[in-house]
Motif scaffolding. Structure first.
Motif, PDB file in Angstrom:
ATOM      1  N   UNK A  80      61.550  55.992  60.607  1.00 19.78           N
ATOM      2  CA  UNK A  80      62.513  54.920  60.397  1.00 19.78           C
ATOM      3  C   UNK A  80      63.759  55.100  61.258  1.00 19.78           C
ATOM      4  N   UNK A  81      64.258  56.350  61.373  1.00 22.56           N
ATOM      5  CA  UNK A  81      65.466  56.559  62.170  1.00 22.56           C
ATOM      6  C   UNK A  81      65.233  56.233  63.647  1.00 22.56           C
ATOM      7  N   UNK A  82      64.003  56.532  64.136  1.00 23.80           N
ATOM      8  CA  UNK A  82      63.669  56.196  65.527  1.00 23.80           C
ATOM      9  C   UNK A  82      63.599  54.683  65.699  1.00 23.80           C
ATOM     10  N   UNK A  83      63.006  54.000  64.733  1.00 20.07           N
ATOM     11  CA  UNK A  83      62.892  52.536  64.808  1.00 20.07           C
ATOM     12  C   UNK A  83      64.271  51.873  64.791  1.00 20.07           C
ATOM     13  N   UNK A  97      58.291  41.606  58.384  1.00 22.49           N
ATOM     14  CA  UNK A  97      57.192  41.840  59.342  1.00 22.49           C
ATOM     15  C   UNK A  97      57.506  43.031  60.236  1.00 22.49           C
ATOM     16  N   UNK A  98      58.755  43.167  60.670  1.00 19.45           N
ATOM     17  CA  UNK A  98      59.130  44.315  61.497  1.00 19.45           C
ATOM     18  C   UNK A  98      58.936  45.630  60.741  1.00 19.45           C
ATOM     19  N   UNK A  99      59.311  45.646  59.452  1.00 20.28           N
ATOM     20  CA  UNK A  99      59.134  46.871  58.643  1.00 20.28           C
ATOM     21  C   UNK A  99      57.660  47.231  58.513  1.00 20.28           C
ATOM     22  N   UNK A 100      56.813  46.228  58.304  1.00 20.93           N
ATOM     23  CA  UNK A 100      55.376  46.488  58.187  1.00 20.93           C
ATOM     24  C   UNK A 100      54.794  46.999  59.502  1.00 20.93           C
ATOM     25  N   UNK A 101      55.214  46.447  60.611  1.00 19.23           N
ATOM     26  CA  UNK A 101      54.703  46.893  61.907  1.00 19.23           C
ATOM     27  C   UNK A 101      55.143  48.332  62.197  1.00 19.23           C
ATOM     28  N   UNK A 102      56.401  48.649  61.838  1.00 23.07           N
ATOM     29  CA  UNK A 102      56.891  50.015  62.045  1.00 23.07           C
ATOM     30  C   UNK A 102      56.102  51.004  61.182  1.00 23.07           C
ATOM     31  N   UNK A 103      55.803  50.612  59.943  1.00 24.08           N
ATOM     32  CA  UNK A 103      55.039  51.498  59.057  1.00 24.08           C
ATOM     33  C   UNK A 103      53.625  51.701  59.581  1.00 24.08           C
TER      34      UNK A 103
END
Length: 300
Positions: A36-39, A24-30
């Motif tokens: 990705x490096x900032x996240x 879920x975190x990966x989907x929200x970041x996308x």
């Protein structure tokens, strides 16, 4: 079986929750179009590094050996406590058993009560010291073999056990602590006819021995604090407390004063135990009351 199944279910559920959280975190970041490096940087945990400040004000990293030296006294105190308690308990059991089967009467026909008591204490001390040396030997062997079995295991063994503060303190406080509690327990064993009677009289001694274990972590965190200093001057706690403070370390005068108090208490305990042993070892029937035991101590 039910509890084991519940534990396995909880562990599985935690794994599923963690895996779902990462997805879920990966989907929200996308969806937020965050690089990705900032996240990853935003999600990094704050970590603290231990530093030490020298007299000049410069900072350096704290070495593993320094951390080990700080908490090494805890391991030594545990070993000291187990050794003193188990070996003194062995002396108590031996005394009660020999009295209950009347071996004492045969032995006392050849030696005096004081000689018999001293022989028992020093003989079991030699046995106990052999046990302690075997424990230490196997512990050292385990730490030496650990890097070959466990990857990344790094413990500065020689820097810890080679520190004279620990080795000398352990040997000295082991002998003093053992002699002190051995005198108390041999006196208790001499007035008891069964192990059940001895266990009833042992309760105050066990309570006294538990106190250093409770205070151990407080002392290692503040080895020169008020609690540590007060307990150092109580002879029944001195061996464990001063061993625990060895990483401090205490001032030299504290070693001297507490050492003198401890040795004086050992001498007094031996003399008192000798008077009780001389009378109690030949008594049969009900164990004497405290008032009667105190009357023995007043005898010349």
């Amino acid at each position: 079986a039910t509890s084991t199944s519940e534990i396995k279910f909880v562990r599985l559920l935690l794994r599923i929750v963690n895996a779902a959280t990462r997805v879920v975190q990966s989907l929200r970041i996308r969806d937020a179009t965050i690089p990705r490096n900032v996240a990853q940087r935003l999600q990094e945990k704050v970590q603290f590094r231990e530093k030490r400040i020298d007299e000049s004000g410069d900072t350096t990293d704290v070495k593993v050996s320094e951390k080990a030296n700080k908490y090494a006294p805890v391991a030594f105190v545990y070993l000291l406590w187990i050794a003193v308690f188990s070996i003194a308990q062995m002396l108590l059991t031996n005394t009660v058993e020999e009295k209950s089967i009347r071996i004492m009467e045969v032995l006392l026909s050849s030696v005096s009560p004081n000689e018999l008591m001293s022989g028992k204490i020093w003989g079991i001390a030699a046995t106990g010291l052999t046990m302690v040396l075997s424990w230490v030997g196997f512990a050292l062997l385990g730490v030496w073999l650990a890097p070959m079995v466990i990857g990344g295991f790094d413990f500065p063994l020689m820097e810890v056990i080679g520190d004279p503060r620990y080795l000398i303190s352990f040997v000295a406080y082991f002998m003093a602590g053992y002699l002190l509690y051995a005198a108390v327990l041999v006196a208790i064993g001499s007035v008891c006819n069964t192990l059940k009677e001895a266990q009833n009289l042992m309760q105050p001694v066990i309570i006294i021995l538990v106190v250093p274990l409770i205070a151990m972590m407080f002392i290692v965190q503040e080895p020169n604090g008020l609690v540590a200093k007060v307990m150092s001057y109580i002879p029944l706690f001195t061996p464990f407390t001063m061993m625990n403070r060895a990483g401090g370390p205490p001032e030299t005068y504290e070693y001297v004063i507490t050492g003198i108090l401890l040795l004086a208490t050992v001498v007094f305990a031996f003399r008192a135990a000798g008077k009780i042993f001389r009378v109690g070892v030949l008594m049969t029937g009900k164990p004497p009351k405290l008032k009667e035991i105190f009357s023995w101590l007043r005898q010349a």
